[in-house]
Design an enzyme around this catalytic site. Structure first.
Site, PDB file in Angstrom:
ATOM      1  N   TYR A 113       2.848   4.522   6.840  1.00  0.00           N
ATOM      2  CA  TYR A 113       3.507   4.014   5.624  1.00  0.00           C
ATOM      3  C   TYR A 113       5.019   3.957   5.855  1.00  0.00           C
ATOM      4  O   TYR A 113       5.660   2.925   5.620  1.00  0.00           O
ATOM      5  CB  TYR A 113       3.186   4.916   4.422  1.00  0.00           C
ATOM      6  CG  TYR A 113       4.032   4.564   3.221  1.00  0.00           C
ATOM      7  CD1 TYR A 113       3.707   3.488   2.412  1.00  0.00           C
ATOM      8  CD2 TYR A 113       5.201   5.286   2.927  1.00  0.00           C
ATOM      9  CE1 TYR A 113       4.504   3.138   1.338  1.00  0.00           C
ATOM     10  CE2 TYR A 113       5.996   4.944   1.856  1.00  0.00           C
ATOM     11  CZ  TYR A 113       5.641   3.872   1.064  1.00  0.00           C
ATOM     12  OH  TYR A 113       6.454   3.519   0.007  1.00  0.00           O
ATOM     13  N   SER A 122      12.008   3.002   1.165  1.00  0.00           N
ATOM     14  CA  SER A 122      11.529   4.315   0.717  1.00  0.00           C
ATOM     15  C   SER A 122      12.214   5.449   1.474  1.00  0.00           C
ATOM     16  O   SER A 122      12.543   5.316   2.663  1.00  0.00           O
ATOM     17  CB  SER A 122      10.020   4.384   0.971  1.00  0.00           C
ATOM     18  OG  SER A 122       9.586   5.724   0.946  1.00  0.00           O
ATOM     19  N   GLU A 176      10.683   7.770   2.561  1.00  0.00           N
ATOM     20  CA  GLU A 176       9.755   8.096   3.653  1.00  0.00           C
ATOM     21  C   GLU A 176      10.238   7.526   4.987  1.00  0.00           C
ATOM     22  O   GLU A 176       9.774   7.939   6.042  1.00  0.00           O
ATOM     23  CB  GLU A 176       8.355   7.556   3.340  1.00  0.00           C
ATOM     24  CG  GLU A 176       7.594   8.367   2.308  1.00  0.00           C
ATOM     25  CD  GLU A 176       7.159   9.737   2.812  1.00  0.00           C
ATOM     26  OE1 GLU A 176       6.608   9.814   3.909  1.00  0.00           O
ATOM     27  OE2 GLU A 176       7.403  10.720   2.100  1.00  0.00           O
ATOM     28  N   THR A 179       2.548  14.321  -8.658  1.00  0.00           N
ATOM     29  CA  THR A 179       3.065  14.651  -9.997  1.00  0.00           C
ATOM     30  C   THR A 179       2.037  14.333 -11.081  1.00  0.00           C
ATOM     31  O   THR A 179       1.749  15.138 -11.947  1.00  0.00           O
ATOM     32  CB  THR A 179       4.353  13.869 -10.286  1.00  0.00           C
ATOM     33  OG1 THR A 179       4.083  12.473 -10.088  1.00  0.00           O
ATOM     34  CG2 THR A 179       5.492  14.309  -9.390  1.00  0.00           C
ATOM     35  N   GLN A 187       0.914  -1.139   0.000  1.00  0.00           N
ATOM     36  CA  GLN A 187       0.000   0.000   0.000  1.00  0.00           C
ATOM     37  C   GLN A 187       0.957   1.192   0.000  1.00  0.00           C
ATOM     38  O   GLN A 187       1.595   1.480   1.006  1.00  0.00           O
ATOM     39  CB  GLN A 187      -0.880  -0.059   1.258  1.00  0.00           C
ATOM     40  CG  GLN A 187      -2.022   0.939   1.259  1.00  0.00           C
ATOM     41  CD  GLN A 187      -1.600   2.399   1.141  1.00  0.00           C
ATOM     42  OE1 GLN A 187      -1.533   2.967   0.032  1.00  0.00           O
ATOM     43  NE2 GLN A 187      -1.257   3.011   2.253  1.00  0.00           N
TER      44      GLN A 187
HETATM   45  O1  G4F Z   1       3.273  12.285  -4.679  1.00  0.00           O
HETATM   46  P1  G4F Z   1       3.137  12.033  -3.228  1.00  0.00           P
HETATM   47  O2  G4F Z   1       1.823  11.498  -2.777  1.00  0.00           O
HETATM   48  O3  G4F Z   1       4.347  11.114  -2.845  1.00  0.00           O
HETATM   49  P2  G4F Z   1       5.051  10.811  -1.432  1.00  0.00           P
HETATM   50  O4  G4F Z   1       4.115  10.987  -0.308  1.00  0.00           O
HETATM   51  O5  G4F Z   1       6.312  11.613  -1.373  1.00  0.00           O
HETATM   52  O6  G4F Z   1       5.391   9.273  -1.561  1.00  0.00           O
HETATM   53  C1  G4F Z   1       5.872   8.689  -2.760  1.00  0.00           C
HETATM   54  O7  G4F Z   1       7.280   8.624  -2.745  1.00  0.00           O
HETATM   55  C2  G4F Z   1       7.834   7.811  -1.698  1.00  0.00           C
HETATM   56  C3  G4F Z   1       9.338   7.859  -1.786  1.00  0.00           C
HETATM   57  O8  G4F Z   1       9.795   7.298  -2.922  1.00  0.00           O
HETATM   58  C4  G4F Z   1       7.284   6.401  -1.810  1.00  0.00           C
HETATM   59  F1  G4F Z   1       7.776   5.636  -0.816  1.00  0.00           F
HETATM   60  C5  G4F Z   1       5.782   6.417  -1.746  1.00  0.00           C
HETATM   61  O9  G4F Z   1       5.282   5.110  -1.939  1.00  0.00           O
HETATM   62  C6  G4F Z   1       5.261   7.299  -2.874  1.00  0.00           C
HETATM   63  O10 G4F Z   1       5.637   6.722  -4.088  1.00  0.00           O
HETATM   64  O11 G4F Z   1       3.383  13.392  -2.417  1.00  0.00           O
HETATM   65  C7  G4F Z   1       4.552  14.167  -2.587  1.00  0.00           C
HETATM   66  C8  G4F Z   1       4.431  15.436  -1.769  1.00  0.00           C
HETATM   67  C9  G4F Z   1       3.942  15.192  -0.347  1.00  0.00           C
HETATM   68  O12 G4F Z   1       4.725  15.964   0.538  1.00  0.00           O
HETATM   69  C10 G4F Z   1       2.519  15.679  -0.326  1.00  0.00           C
HETATM   70  O13 G4F Z   1       2.064  16.191   0.917  1.00  0.00           O
HETATM   71  O14 G4F Z   1       3.439  16.256  -2.357  1.00  0.00           O
HETATM   72  C11 G4F Z   1       2.623  16.790  -1.351  1.00  0.00           C
HETATM   73  N1  G4F Z   1       1.322  17.142  -1.942  1.00  0.00           N
HETATM   74  C12 G4F Z   1       0.828  18.399  -2.019  1.00  0.00           C
HETATM   75  N2  G4F Z   1      -0.390  18.362  -2.585  1.00  0.00           N
HETATM   76  C13 G4F Z   1       0.429  16.276  -2.453  1.00  0.00           C
HETATM   77  C14 G4F Z   1      -0.663  17.050  -2.863  1.00  0.00           C
HETATM   78  N3  G4F Z   1       0.447  14.947  -2.619  1.00  0.00           N
HETATM   79  C15 G4F Z   1      -0.613  14.340  -3.206  1.00  0.00           C
HETATM   80  N4  G4F Z   1      -0.588  13.010  -3.405  1.00  0.00           N
HETATM   81  N5  G4F Z   1      -1.713  15.071  -3.606  1.00  0.00           N
HETATM   82  C16 G4F Z   1      -1.788  16.431  -3.450  1.00  0.00           C
HETATM   83  O15 G4F Z   1      -2.793  17.061  -3.802  1.00  0.00           O
END
Ligand code: G4F
Length: 395
Positions: free
Chosen positions: A199, A175, A177, A240, A133
């Protein structure tokens, strides 16, 4: 002995072991020499063809990894949920084109019995454990399921391998994280973990399980500490892809704006296609180990949005709204990796720069939305100058 190759191989003894036996067995070598050339080659090819098993084969990373392994002539097996086999169009869209060339097995990370059965059937030489997950925000909504699936799944696989194919090499998808609120920037393999979500905690547990199986039972088990890696195959829930798909929909007139959470967090974004190569390289090393895989360059979510909208000549400020509802209860504000060890020991380094990555994703989404002609060359602008980096890729 040649006649026993099939059974020897299916007993999971591995290619190096078989080759050694073959060369030390004069009768077998003689038999091989008497075979017509094409047959001898077939025998050797049969022996040499390595079997890889990917848990999480239908995801972004799994799909790139399977293509990479097929190109290296691996026999590729994958684990998917039973529901995915029943509805492949929907659940297996990233890998549907390769369906005839791979072997899919139904199993669940929540069931030791199902994983053990697949291990016994396949007797893999290499296992890439990518399934999890993996969306951090869900972890806040359902902590138990994230912890159960991610921790138990990893434990079940390691345990099944130890019991049935201890020679199998194992990769665990760790990760960035795990670093969470890190004490230092950039992070290396020796930076202390301080995860900020269940996570991240589940990944620390998986990482420690992997290390423990390596130390306690001698498994060739390695962890990649991967930073964010993206591509046109990224899930729509990640920031992204949420941005690039919104750009395409806005250009196509299907959407007016996009609501995001915290725009100021910084991530170290690379291309997923390159990160799976690092996974494979880890399993080719004589000794198992842990490696940071990253670009060493960070950008904020705001910079990603600016770059994405600039690809179609729009100003992100007119379309992006930051909504506090989408902020995470505990945020990881900046992550930047130092992949020096991967570069020195594996010979791995990232090739795709931030702007290229953004453009590739926007282009793919715009093409799907029928507005591919709106994508244009973007000059290096402020977001490039603002890139935060301690170590440039290739340093
Ligand atoms: O794209 P994200 O959801 O990725 P996140 O949380 O960094 O995790 C990803 O990368 C990790 C490291 O490789 C993996 F382990 C994990 O499984 C996943 O692939 O969010 C990136 C950043 C976060 O700080 C989040 O708070 O973007 C910020 N963010 C701001 N607005 C958002 C949003 N994230 C998401 N998903 N949606 C938003 O609207």
């Amino acid at each position: 002995m040649l006649s026993q190759l099939g059974t020897s191989r299916s007993a999971g003894r591995g290619f190096p072991c078989l080759l050694e036996e073959l060369l030390s067995d004069a009768t077998a070598t003689d038999q091989l020499l008497t075979l017509p050339d094409p047959d001898a080659i077939l025998v050797l090819e049969f022996m040499a063809r390595r079997k890889a098993l990917i848990s999480g084969i239908a995801g972004q990373d799994g799909s790139y990894l399977l293509e990479f392994l097929l190109a290296k002539d691996y026999e590729v097996h994958g684990i998917v949920r039973r529901v995915a086999l029943e509805d492949p169009e929907h659940h297996l869209s990233r890998i549907i084109n390769h369906r005839e060339r791979i072997h899919l097995h139904p199993a669940s990370l929540e069931s030791y019995a199902s994983l053990h059965r697949v291990v016994e059937q396949v007797l893999p030489d290499e296992w890439y454990h990518l399934a999890a997950q993996s969306f951090v925000s869900y972890a806040f909504d359902d902590e138990s399921s994230t912890l159960n699936t991610n921790i138990n799944g990893t434990h079940y696989i390691l345990s099944a391998l130890k019991n049935s194919v201890p020679t199998c090499r194992f990769y665990f998808a760790g990760s960035s994280e795990m670093f969470g609120r890190a004490d230092e920037v950039p992070q290396t393999e020796s930076t202390r973990f301080h995860p900020r979500s269940t996570y991240g905690i589940s990944k620390v547990a998986g990482f420690e399980l992997t290390r423990n199986y390596r130390e306690a039972y001698g498994l060739h088990a390695s962890s990649g500490i991967l930073y964010n890696h993206e591509s046109p195959r990224r899930g729509f829930e990640f920031v992204t892809r949420k941005i690039t798909s919104a750009v395409a929909r806005i250009v196509a007139g299907l959407q007016k704006e996009v609501r995001l959470g915290n725009l100021d967090v910084q991530r170290d974004w690379g291309h997923a296609r390159e990160y799976v190569e690092a996974m494979w390289l880890m399993l080719q090393q004589p000794e198992p180990d842990d490696y940071v895989v990253a670009t060493g360059v960070t950008h904020s979510v705001r910079e990603f949005a600016a770059a994405a909208f600039a690809c179609v000549g729009l100003d992100y400020r007119e379309y992006v709204k930051s909504d506090p509802v989408l902020f995470r209860p505990t945020e990881v504000t900046v992550l930047r990796g130092d992949a020096s060890k991967a570069r020195e020991r594996l010979g791995w380094q990232p090739r795709t720069e931030f702007r290229q990555l953004v453009r590739e994703m926007v282009e793919a989404d715009c093409r799907s939305a029928g507005v591919g002609d709106r994508v244009r060359e973007v000059p290096a602008t402020a977001h490039e100058e603002n890139a935060h980096c301690a170590t440039q890729p290739g340093d």
